[in-house]
Design an enzyme around this catalytic site. Structure first.
Site, PDB file in Angstrom:
ATOM      1  N   HIS A  87       0.845  -1.202   0.000  1.00 32.52           N
ATOM      2  CA  HIS A  87       0.000   0.000   0.000  1.00 32.52           C
ATOM      3  C   HIS A  87       0.872   1.241   0.000  1.00 32.52           C
ATOM      4  O   HIS A  87       1.959   1.259   0.592  1.00 32.52           O
ATOM      5  CB  HIS A  87      -0.996   0.001   1.167  1.00 32.52           C
ATOM      6  CG  HIS A  87      -0.386   0.014   2.537  1.00 32.52           C
ATOM      7  ND1 HIS A  87      -0.039   1.171   3.194  1.00 32.52           N
ATOM      8  CD2 HIS A  87      -0.076  -1.000   3.385  1.00 32.52           C
ATOM      9  CE1 HIS A  87       0.452   0.878   4.384  1.00 32.52           C
ATOM     10  NE2 HIS A  87       0.455  -0.440   4.536  1.00 32.52           N
ATOM     11  N   ASP A  89      -0.391   4.411   0.843  1.00 35.49           N
ATOM     12  CA  ASP A  89      -0.779   5.426   1.816  1.00 35.49           C
ATOM     13  C   ASP A  89      -0.041   5.193   3.124  1.00 35.49           C
ATOM     14  O   ASP A  89       0.468   4.093   3.389  1.00 35.49           O
ATOM     15  CB  ASP A  89      -2.292   5.431   2.027  1.00 35.49           C
ATOM     16  CG  ASP A  89      -2.802   4.157   2.699  1.00 35.49           C
ATOM     17  OD1 ASP A  89      -2.339   3.062   2.307  1.00 35.49           O
ATOM     18  OD2 ASP A  89      -3.666   4.241   3.592  1.00 35.49           O
ATOM     19  N   ASP A 120       6.668   1.122   6.245  1.00 39.73           N
ATOM     20  CA  ASP A 120       5.241   0.791   6.160  1.00 39.73           C
ATOM     21  C   ASP A 120       4.510   1.791   5.288  1.00 39.73           C
ATOM     22  O   ASP A 120       4.079   2.828   5.756  1.00 39.73           O
ATOM     23  CB  ASP A 120       4.664   0.775   7.581  1.00 39.73           C
ATOM     24  CG  ASP A 120       3.208   0.383   7.620  1.00 39.73           C
ATOM     25  OD1 ASP A 120       2.726  -0.250   6.671  1.00 39.73           O
ATOM     26  OD2 ASP A 120       2.530   0.724   8.611  1.00 39.73           O
ATOM     27  N   GLU A 151      -5.108   1.545   3.042  1.00 39.87           N
ATOM     28  CA  GLU A 151      -4.935   0.500   4.040  1.00 39.87           C
ATOM     29  C   GLU A 151      -4.901   1.090   5.441  1.00 39.87           C
ATOM     30  O   GLU A 151      -5.438   0.496   6.383  1.00 39.87           O
ATOM     31  CB  GLU A 151      -3.645  -0.279   3.765  1.00 39.87           C
ATOM     32  CG  GLU A 151      -3.509  -1.573   4.566  1.00 39.87           C
ATOM     33  CD  GLU A 151      -2.945  -1.365   5.969  1.00 39.87           C
ATOM     34  OE1 GLU A 151      -3.156  -2.243   6.831  1.00 39.87           O
ATOM     35  OE2 GLU A 151      -2.287  -0.312   6.199  1.00 39.87           O
ATOM     36  N   GLU A 152      -4.312   2.258   5.576  1.00 40.69           N
ATOM     37  CA  GLU A 152      -4.166   2.852   6.901  1.00 40.69           C
ATOM     38  C   GLU A 152      -5.471   3.432   7.446  1.00 40.69           C
ATOM     39  O   GLU A 152      -5.519   3.865   8.599  1.00 40.69           O
ATOM     40  CB  GLU A 152      -3.088   3.941   6.873  1.00 40.69           C
ATOM     41  CG  GLU A 152      -1.698   3.450   6.482  1.00 40.69           C
ATOM     42  CD  GLU A 152      -1.052   2.537   7.522  1.00 40.69           C
ATOM     43  OE1 GLU A 152      -1.745   2.116   8.465  1.00 40.69           O
ATOM     44  OE2 GLU A 152       0.137   2.247   7.376  1.00 40.69           O
ATOM     45  N   GLU A 156     -11.670   0.694   3.157  1.00 36.71           N
ATOM     46  CA  GLU A 156     -13.122   0.728   3.000  1.00 36.71           C
ATOM     47  C   GLU A 156     -13.583   0.264   1.621  1.00 36.71           C
ATOM     48  O   GLU A 156     -14.572  -0.466   1.495  1.00 36.71           O
ATOM     49  CB  GLU A 156     -13.642   2.144   3.262  1.00 36.71           C
ATOM     50  CG  GLU A 156     -15.149   2.284   3.116  1.00 36.71           C
ATOM     51  CD  GLU A 156     -15.636   3.693   3.394  1.00 36.71           C
ATOM     52  OE1 GLU A 156     -16.833   3.951   3.177  1.00 36.71           O
ATOM     53  OE2 GLU A 156     -14.822   4.532   3.828  1.00 36.71           O
ATOM     54  N   HIS A 417       3.950   3.464  12.344  1.00 38.90           N
ATOM     55  CA  HIS A 417       2.858   4.241  12.920  1.00 38.90           C
ATOM     56  C   HIS A 417       3.334   5.229  13.979  1.00 38.90           C
ATOM     57  O   HIS A 417       2.557   6.112  14.372  1.00 38.90           O
ATOM     58  CB  HIS A 417       1.755   3.359  13.533  1.00 38.90           C
ATOM     59  CG  HIS A 417       1.009   2.541  12.537  1.00 38.90           C
ATOM     60  ND1 HIS A 417      -0.252   2.057  12.781  1.00 38.90           N
ATOM     61  CD2 HIS A 417       1.345   2.105  11.308  1.00 38.90           C
ATOM     62  CE1 HIS A 417      -0.671   1.357  11.737  1.00 38.90           C
ATOM     63  NE2 HIS A 417       0.293   1.373  10.833  1.00 38.90           N
TER      64      HIS A 417
END
Length: 445
Positions: A87, A89, A120, A151-152, A156, A417
């Site tokens: 991903h 994002d 990440d 993804e973060e 959705e 994160h």
């Protein structure tokens, strides 16, 4: 292996430049003001794979949906197709003052490259790119890239994207590069992940605030009430006591005490909570944390009984459980234990299913051998992850015939994160070589 490492050494400056260009794009999907940056990140990703001869495009599930990249390059006739996921994002960078280097300016310090998304999961994108460049015109399998853009924030639109593009994304093997390795120098396949149920819990004891001197001792305030409710969730040893939740055994992996303390940031003398082995408590048993609490600030607080209070509860669901059962059990417990007749409201915030992978068969054998070679004979570990990657269950449901391999570039000190996220550069090179060996091995099946 010597030739492959020499080839990667030649390619690495360009790969580093591509990764650093991606890190410089603040593609924070949780921030509507940065939607344009997420789109720019998708377009940059598309360009990288189009330059390698892939038929690549940016797609969305619906108007306003997050941009993903789908790219494909055919392999030899009759060769299997491998879907490579990552991903583009990233998480918000939060307080810049907590970073030792600018979060969106990739900076090499020691053996790591720091920056938001450096690991990440923009390194996952570039690991896929590296494997493709290493194999060049001798690509032994068909390769499809699916690089997600939300993804973060919970993926959705992922179910809709998988349904709309099912024919394009169908593959024999799916490689999900969004996890990590057991340690520096020890590769791993992730075979289990916990699910997630998040709820907002509100208790109300009064219709309005009242003077604590006039009513204290008779009327319970909401903060006292919600504190007792939260305390009812665990016993004195810290075991979760919500009836009906299930757990299971974990892999027979030793997690040394010194690693646990160093990686968790535990203060000296802190006692662990719960019972069972460390990996059971971290990977395969349910766990509940309080991740938010609405309350007046201590500084400036008045002598007032608070009429209502809210908390956010994060329940990690064991791989052997379902989110539907977990939500039902948690709600039933809260309703049973709310004290003093207070009004209780439980609101589901989001949920994602757990994953349990039976990591056996030819594709997993090829992966383990690729890891052994890339890590100089070190045996890979089958590990669990206490966190949640709900979209893996979506892939398993959409493509039940595929072998799903969950890998990644992270290590115990990546700090994904958090502030000072960093990619261990030597491990990254091993990941790139391992993926090239994996694709080559799958082509030889």
């Amino acid at each position: 292996m010597d030739a492959l490492r020499a080839q990667l050494n030649d390619l690495m400056p360009a790969l580093r430049a591509d990764l650093e260009d991606l890190v410089r794009i603040p593609s924070v999907s949780a921030d509507p003001a940065r939607a344009g940056e997420v789109r720019r990140s998708a377009e940059k990703t598309r360009e990288l794979f189009a330059a390698e001869g892939f038929d690549a495009e940016v797609v969305t599930a619906y108007e306003g949906g997050a941009p993903a990249v789908i790219a494909h390059k055919a392999g030899p006739a009759g060769a299997p197709t491998v879907l490579l996921y990552a991903h583009h994002d990233v998480q918000p960078e939060n307080d810049h003052a907590e970073w030792n280097t600018p979060p969106f300016e990739p900076t090499e310090v020691g053996d790591r490259l720091y920056g938001r998304g450096s690991a990440d999961d923009k390194a996952g994108i570039v690991a896929h790119l590296a494997a493709i460049r290493l194999l060049g015109d001798d690509l032994p399998v068909g390769v499809t890239l699916f690089i997600e853009g939300e993804e973060e924030t919970g993926s959705e639109s992922l179910p809709a994207l998988l349904e709309q593009n099912a024919a394009r994304l169908r593959a024999d093997v799916i490689v999900i590069a969004d996890s990590g390795n057991w340690d520096i120098g020890v590769p791993a396949l992730t075979t289990s992940l916990r699910g997630l149920v998040r709820v907002d819990v509100e208790v109300r004891t009064l219709t309005h605030a009242v003077h604590s001197g006039m009513w204290g001792g008779l009327a319970p305030d909401a903060l006292m009430t919600i504190s007792r409710l939260i305390a009812s969730l665990h016993d004195d040893a810290g075991n979760l006591v919500v009836e009906g939740l299930v757990g299971g055994p974990a892999a027979d992996v030793d997690y040394p005490e010194e690693r646990l303390r160093a990686e968790s940031g535990a203060i000296p003398g802190l006692q662990w909570i719960g019972s069972g082995s460390a990996v059971e408590r971290l990977w395969t048993k349910p766990a509940l944390s309080v991740t938010g609490l609405d309350a007046p600030k201590v500084d400036g607080a008045s002598n007032t009984l608070v009429p209502a209070a809210r908390a956010k509860l994060s329940l990690r669901v064991a791989p052997s459980d379902t989110t539907a059962n977990a939500l039902e059990c948690l709600t039933r417990h809260l309703e049973k234990h709310v004290p003093w007749g207070a009004e209780l409201t439980v609101t589901l915030v989001d949920a994602g299913e757990a994953t349990q992978i039976e990591a056996s068969g030819p594709a997993y054998d090829v992966a383990r051998e690729a890891f052994r070679q890339a890590w100089d004979g070190t045996e890979p570990v089958d590990m669990g992850v206490g966190g949640s990657i709900p979209f893996i269950a979506e892939f398993l449901g959409a493509f039940p015939e595929a072998s799903v391999l969950v890998t990644g570039v992270e290590d115990p000190d990546t700090r994904a994160h958090g502030a000072n996220e960093g990619l261990h550069l030597a491990e990254f090179e091993r990941v790139c070589i391992a993926e090239a060996l994996l694709l080559r091995g799958l082509g030889d099946r």
